[in-house]
Design a protein around this motif. Structure first.
Motif, PDB file in Angstrom:
ATOM      1  N   ARG A  68     -29.175  51.770   5.939  1.00  0.00           N
ATOM      2  CA  ARG A  68     -29.672  52.921   5.166  1.00  0.00           C
ATOM      3  C   ARG A  68     -30.332  52.478   3.863  1.00  0.00           C
ATOM      4  NH1 ARG A  68     -27.753  56.333   1.204  1.00  0.00           N
ATOM      5  NH2 ARG A  68     -25.714  55.319   1.137  1.00  0.00           N
ATOM      6  N   LYS A  69     -29.712  51.516   3.158  1.00  0.00           N
ATOM      7  CA  LYS A  69     -30.227  51.145   1.844  1.00  0.00           C
ATOM      8  C   LYS A  69     -29.966  49.663   1.552  1.00  0.00           C
ATOM      9  CE  LYS A  69     -30.021  52.420  -3.017  1.00  0.00           C
ATOM     10  NZ  LYS A  69     -29.222  53.051  -4.056  1.00  0.00           N
ATOM     11  N   ILE A  70     -30.954  49.029   0.929  1.00  0.00           N
ATOM     12  CA  ILE A  70     -30.813  47.631   0.520  1.00  0.00           C
ATOM     13  C   ILE A  70     -31.080  47.559  -0.974  1.00  0.00           C
ATOM     14  CG2 ILE A  70     -31.636  45.263   0.883  1.00  0.00           C
ATOM     15  CD1 ILE A  70     -32.963  46.265   3.478  1.00  0.00           C
ATOM     16  N   TRP A  71     -30.231  46.813  -1.672  1.00  0.00           N
ATOM     17  CA  TRP A  71     -30.451  46.620  -3.111  1.00  0.00           C
ATOM     18  C   TRP A  71     -30.149  45.167  -3.461  1.00  0.00           C
ATOM     19  CZ3 TRP A  71     -27.970  44.780  -7.377  1.00  0.00           C
ATOM     20  CH2 TRP A  71     -28.529  45.099  -8.624  1.00  0.00           C
ATOM     21  N   ALA A  72     -31.034  44.528  -4.212  1.00  0.00           N
ATOM     22  CA  ALA A  72     -30.768  43.176  -4.702  1.00  0.00           C
ATOM     23  C   ALA A  72     -31.225  43.079  -6.148  1.00  0.00           C
ATOM     24  CB  ALA A  72     -31.500  42.148  -3.857  1.00  0.00           C
ATOM     25  N   GLY A  73     -30.468  42.351  -6.945  1.00  0.00           N
ATOM     26  CA  GLY A  73     -30.838  42.217  -8.347  1.00  0.00           C
ATOM     27  C   GLY A  73     -30.223  40.984  -8.977  1.00  0.00           C
ATOM     28  N   LEU A  74     -30.680  40.707 -10.190  1.00  0.00           N
ATOM     29  CA  LEU A  74     -30.163  39.577 -10.952  1.00  0.00           C
ATOM     30  C   LEU A  74     -29.544  40.096 -12.233  1.00  0.00           C
ATOM     31  CD1 LEU A  74     -33.049  37.004 -10.711  1.00  0.00           C
ATOM     32  CD2 LEU A  74     -30.688  36.553 -10.034  1.00  0.00           C
ATOM     33  N   ILE A  75     -28.399  39.535 -12.573  1.00  0.00           N
ATOM     34  CA  ILE A  75     -27.754  39.920 -13.832  1.00  0.00           C
ATOM     35  C   ILE A  75     -27.704  38.691 -14.716  1.00  0.00           C
ATOM     36  CG2 ILE A  75     -25.596  40.703 -14.902  1.00  0.00           C
ATOM     37  CD1 ILE A  75     -26.500  41.832 -11.429  1.00  0.00           C
ATOM     38  N   GLN A  76     -28.362  38.780 -15.856  1.00  0.00           N
ATOM     39  CA  GLN A  76     -28.381  37.660 -16.783  1.00  0.00           C
ATOM     40  C   GLN A  76     -28.153  38.185 -18.192  1.00  0.00           C
ATOM     41  OE1 GLN A  76     -32.095  35.387 -17.379  1.00  0.00           O
ATOM     42  NE2 GLN A  76     -30.882  33.532 -17.043  1.00  0.00           N
ATOM     43  N   GLU A  77     -27.163  37.642 -18.856  1.00  0.00           N
ATOM     44  CA  GLU A  77     -26.793  38.049 -20.210  1.00  0.00           C
ATOM     45  C   GLU A  77     -26.690  39.572 -20.313  1.00  0.00           C
ATOM     46  OE1 GLU A  77     -29.898  36.100 -22.260  1.00  0.00           O
ATOM     47  OE2 GLU A  77     -28.969  34.117 -22.049  1.00  0.00           O
ATOM     48  N   GLY A  78     -26.031  40.191 -19.344  1.00  0.00           N
ATOM     49  CA  GLY A  78     -25.814  41.632 -19.358  1.00  0.00           C
ATOM     50  C   GLY A  78     -27.005  42.481 -18.932  1.00  0.00           C
ATOM     51  N   CYS A  79     -28.164  41.870 -18.734  1.00  0.00           N
ATOM     52  CA  CYS A  79     -29.349  42.624 -18.301  1.00  0.00           C
ATOM     53  C   CYS A  79     -29.497  42.534 -16.787  1.00  0.00           C
ATOM     54  CB  CYS A  79     -30.614  42.066 -18.948  1.00  0.00           C
ATOM     55  SG  CYS A  79     -30.630  42.317 -20.714  1.00  0.00           S
ATOM     56  N   GLU A  80     -29.906  43.675 -16.223  1.00  0.00           N
ATOM     57  CA  GLU A  80     -30.075  43.713 -14.776  1.00  0.00           C
ATOM     58  C   GLU A  80     -31.561  43.769 -14.429  1.00  0.00           C
ATOM     59  OE1 GLU A  80     -27.555  46.515 -12.241  1.00  0.00           O
ATOM     60  OE2 GLU A  80     -29.562  47.364 -12.044  1.00  0.00           O
ATOM     61  N   THR A  81     -31.979  42.909 -13.535  1.00  0.00           N
ATOM     62  CA  THR A  81     -33.357  42.915 -13.047  1.00  0.00           C
ATOM     63  C   THR A  81     -33.315  43.235 -11.560  1.00  0.00           C
ATOM     64  OG1 THR A  81     -33.863  41.153 -14.604  1.00  0.00           O
ATOM     65  CG2 THR A  81     -35.479  41.545 -12.854  1.00  0.00           C
ATOM     66  N   VAL A  82     -33.964  44.348 -11.196  1.00  0.00           N
ATOM     67  CA  VAL A  82     -33.959  44.732  -9.780  1.00  0.00           C
ATOM     68  C   VAL A  82     -35.005  43.913  -9.032  1.00  0.00           C
ATOM     69  CG1 VAL A  82     -34.274  46.615  -8.135  1.00  0.00           C
ATOM     70  CG2 VAL A  82     -33.146  47.043 -10.325  1.00  0.00           C
ATOM     71  N   LEU A  83     -34.571  43.269  -7.955  1.00  0.00           N
ATOM     72  CA  LEU A  83     -35.477  42.438  -7.155  1.00  0.00           C
ATOM     73  C   LEU A  83     -35.959  43.181  -5.906  1.00  0.00           C
ATOM     74  CD1 LEU A  83     -33.378  39.149  -7.241  1.00  0.00           C
ATOM     75  CD2 LEU A  83     -35.463  39.570  -8.534  1.00  0.00           C
ATOM     76  N   LEU A  84     -35.094  44.039  -5.389  1.00  0.00           N
ATOM     77  CA  LEU A  84     -35.415  44.713  -4.131  1.00  0.00           C
ATOM     78  C   LEU A  84     -34.615  46.004  -4.050  1.00  0.00           C
ATOM     79  CD1 LEU A  84     -36.707  44.472  -1.212  1.00  0.00           C
ATOM     80  CD2 LEU A  84     -34.570  43.394  -0.531  1.00  0.00           C
ATOM     81  N   GLU A  85     -35.301  47.119  -3.721  1.00  0.00           N
ATOM     82  CA  GLU A  85     -34.611  48.387  -3.529  1.00  0.00           C
ATOM     83  C   GLU A  85     -35.358  49.124  -2.432  1.00  0.00           C
ATOM     84  OE1 GLU A  85     -34.078  50.659  -7.102  1.00  0.00           O
ATOM     85  OE2 GLU A  85     -32.179  51.437  -6.347  1.00  0.00           O
ATOM     86  N   LYS A  86     -34.656  49.434  -1.378  1.00  0.00           N
ATOM     87  CA  LYS A  86     -35.342  49.950  -0.210  1.00  0.00           C
ATOM     88  C   LYS A  86     -34.418  50.906   0.526  1.00  0.00           C
ATOM     89  CE  LYS A  86     -37.794  47.774   3.657  1.00  0.00           C
ATOM     90  NZ  LYS A  86     -38.019  46.462   4.276  1.00  0.00           N
ATOM     91  N   THR A  87     -34.945  52.081   0.906  1.00  0.00           N
ATOM     92  CA  THR A  87     -34.159  53.035   1.691  1.00  0.00           C
ATOM     93  C   THR A  87     -34.820  53.165   3.055  1.00  0.00           C
ATOM     94  OG1 THR A  87     -33.707  54.178  -0.367  1.00  0.00           O
ATOM     95  CG2 THR A  87     -33.137  55.348   1.638  1.00  0.00           C
ATOM     96  N   ILE A  88     -34.006  53.215   4.072  1.00  0.00           N
ATOM     97  CA  ILE A  88     -34.546  53.275   5.433  1.00  0.00           C
ATOM     98  C   ILE A  88     -34.015  54.527   6.120  1.00  0.00           C
ATOM     99  CG2 ILE A  88     -34.686  52.076   7.657  1.00  0.00           C
ATOM    100  CD1 ILE A  88     -34.051  49.486   5.972  1.00  0.00           C
ATOM    101  N   ASP A  89     -34.936  55.336   6.736  1.00  0.00           N
ATOM    102  CA  ASP A  89     -34.540  56.552   7.450  1.00  0.00           C
ATOM    103  C   ASP A  89     -33.583  56.202   8.586  1.00  0.00           C
ATOM    104  OD1 ASP A  89     -36.135  57.919   5.809  1.00  0.00           O
ATOM    105  OD2 ASP A  89     -37.777  58.236   7.251  1.00  0.00           O
TER     106      ASP A  89
END
Ligand SMILES: [Zn+2]
Length: 463
Positions: free
Chosen positions: A70-91
């Protein structure tokens, strides 16, 4: 009879009711069972925890056999900051690609500059949900984390030795300093790589690399030091060098039937028995295929060399011996006056009395001691940091692999095992995986000028 028939009718009605109930509840139950499936998706990611460089391509697949992704999420957390790398929703329908086995492939580019990431630690996080109605319709979740370190800076490489005069078929040494530890570092001579080793100097950021120039590598050969850190950042530095070209002599070796009849039976066990080969064909197999295989067995020990110099001073030569053949002699094999083969002789042949004692040329550790095809009974001594001496055609071996020897220890006796026409010692010197001319290592002046004085000089500068 009447009573019984009534009973039968009742039973029939009951079965009918049960079947009707099943017809209604069954699919509904099956529907709910499917919607509430409890199997979490599976993440397959080609990213290992560890050090990453400036740009990293990450790819992988996500699989959910039941309700689909249904959903994919990937991100990086560095020094408390979040960087979203991938966000995808699938029917629901699209996530359930039946023929692809519910597999969703993905790829992510981590470009530290574009994402404004800084060098140092970070955490890679990935979460994936399926279409299950579990967890208040949120679905089953798969979750993973990888601890990463970003390193986008190239190592700094400083060559510390100054002048490097190298002869064709000869050796040299380079000492250099690295600003950070590098998995792979060493000297390149053309395509040949000679690893660098730390540990010789108290300062472990200083490395030494013994290297060799092949007998056929001329003035145009590229020589440089290269270091690659764990993140793949590379430093490369040339060093001042002078290549001395030299000639090698050609030697004609007549092959007689007598020699073939004497020697070939020794090698028959290493040949394909289904092939009916003439003596000359057997000789060609031995001189070409077997030679290559035996050289490989001897030269593949380079990377296993001990991280310590065992040797000291000039290497010894077989006492009271005459030289019968030199390093890199170009041999032409003639049979009935016709050239049948060519080979280059990668050592020096020394003849003394029959079955003469062979002293270890210098201190070291026996890397192997065994029968080695064309070289016959052979002893290989590791002198450390990729430097080896090799002794062939022995009639008798006195040592075993792993033995420590000092200069002068008798390691065996000369003989004519292998492809040797008479009792002699074939003596070779090797740097990592390349044969070099032993003459340099017999010469205390050469060693002093090209190896030891350089090492002593660096020691006095850095310690
Ligand atoms: Zn030889």
């Amino acid at each position: 009879m009447r009573f019984k028939r009534k009973d039968k009718g009742k039973k029939f009605k009951l079965i009918l009711i049960i079947l009707l109930c099943l017809a209604v509840i069954g699919p509904g139950g099956w529907f709910l069972w499917t919607k509430y499936e409890g199997g979490a998706p599976k993440i397959n990611l080609d990213l290992k925890a560890g050090v990453l460089g400036a740009v990293t391509e990450v790819s992988g697949t996500i699989k959910d056999n039941r309700s689909g992704i249904r959903k994919i999420w990937a991100g990086l957390i560095q020094e408390g900051c979040e960087t979203v790398l991938l966000e995808k929703t699938i029917d629901a329908n699209k996530g359930q690609v039946a023929d692809a086995g519910n597999i969703v492939p993905f790829s992510i580019t981590i470009n530290t500059k574009e994402l404004e990431l800084s060098d140092g630690e970070a955490v890679f996080r990935m979460a994936v949900w399926d279409h299950s109605w579990r967890n208040w319709l949120k679905g089953n979740v798969a979750y993973l984390e990888k601890e990463l370190v970003f390193d986008t800076e190239a190592p700094r490489l400083t060559v510390l030795t100054s002048q490097h005069n190298i002869s064709q078929g000869g050796a040299g040494i380079v000492v250099y300093r690295l600003s950070e530890s590098c998995e792979k570092n060493g000297v390149y001579v053309g395509e040949d790589f000679f690893p660098g080793y730390s540990g010789y100097f108290d300062d472990t950021s200083v490395y030494l690399s013994l290297f060799a120039l092949r007998y056929d590598q001329g003035k145009g050969t590229e020589l440089y030091v290269k270091a690659v850190d764990a993140a793949g950042n590379t430093a490369r530095s040339g060093f001042y060098h002078y290549i001395r070209e030299r000639g090698f002599k050609t030697d004609v070796i007549p092959i007689s039937d007598q020699f073939l009849e004497w020697k070939m039976p020794e090698f028959v066990s290493s040949m394909d028995p289904s092939k009916d080969m003439s003596l000359v064909e057997q000789f060609l197999y031995v001189n070409q295929t077997l030679r290559q295989k035996n050289n490989q067995a001897i030269l593949e020990n380079g990377q296993k060399s001990e991280k310590e110099f065992f040797w000291h001073g000039a290497f010894g030569r077989l006492p009271n011996s005459a030289r019968r053949a030199s390093f890199a002699d170009h041999r032409v094999y003639k049979y009935n006056g016709e050239t049948i083969d060519r080979a280059v002789h990668m050592g020096i042949d020394l003849a003394s009395i029959r079955h003469a004692d062979i002293p270890a040329a210098n201190a070291g550790k026996v890397a192997f001691a065994r029968e080695t095809g064309i070289y016959g009974n052979t002893v290989l001594i590791d002198h450390g940091y990729g430097l080896f001496s090799v002794y062939s055609h022995l009639s008798r071996i006195n040592v075993n692999a792993g033995d420590m020897v000092v200069k002068g220890d008798t390691i065996g006796n000369t003989g004519s095992t292998g492809l040797a026409a008479g009792d002699h010692l074939h003596f070779g010197m090797i740097i990592d995986h390349v044969y070099v001319d032993p003459v340099e290592w017999w010469d205390s002046n050469w060693i002093e000028h090209n190896i030891t004085s350089k090492l002593e000089n660096i020691k006095s500068i850095i310690n």
